[in-house]
Design a protein around this motif. Structure first.
Motif: not given
Length: 51
Positions: A1-4, A6-9, A15-16
């Motif tokens: 999701m980060i690579e795409a 969609e969300i930041t680190k 989320v995690l």
């Protein structure tokens, strides 16, 4: 999701922690149990593989 993108680190960390219900204290408890089960010390490391 980060690579795409969609969300930041920072958002990924939130989320995690929500998904795993793990915080710093519970992570260290998990780490101790894992070390005991495996019979070795777990460390954070990086492997560099040069071709």
């Amino acid at each position: 999701m980060i690579e795409a993108g969609e969300i930041t680190k920072e958002e990924a960390w939130d989320v995690l922690t929500k998904m795993t219900k793990m915080n710093k204290a519970s992570f260290y408890t998990f780490l101790k149990e894992l070390q005991k089960t495996l019979g070795c010390k777990i460390i954070k490391g990086t492997i560099v593989d040069r071709i």
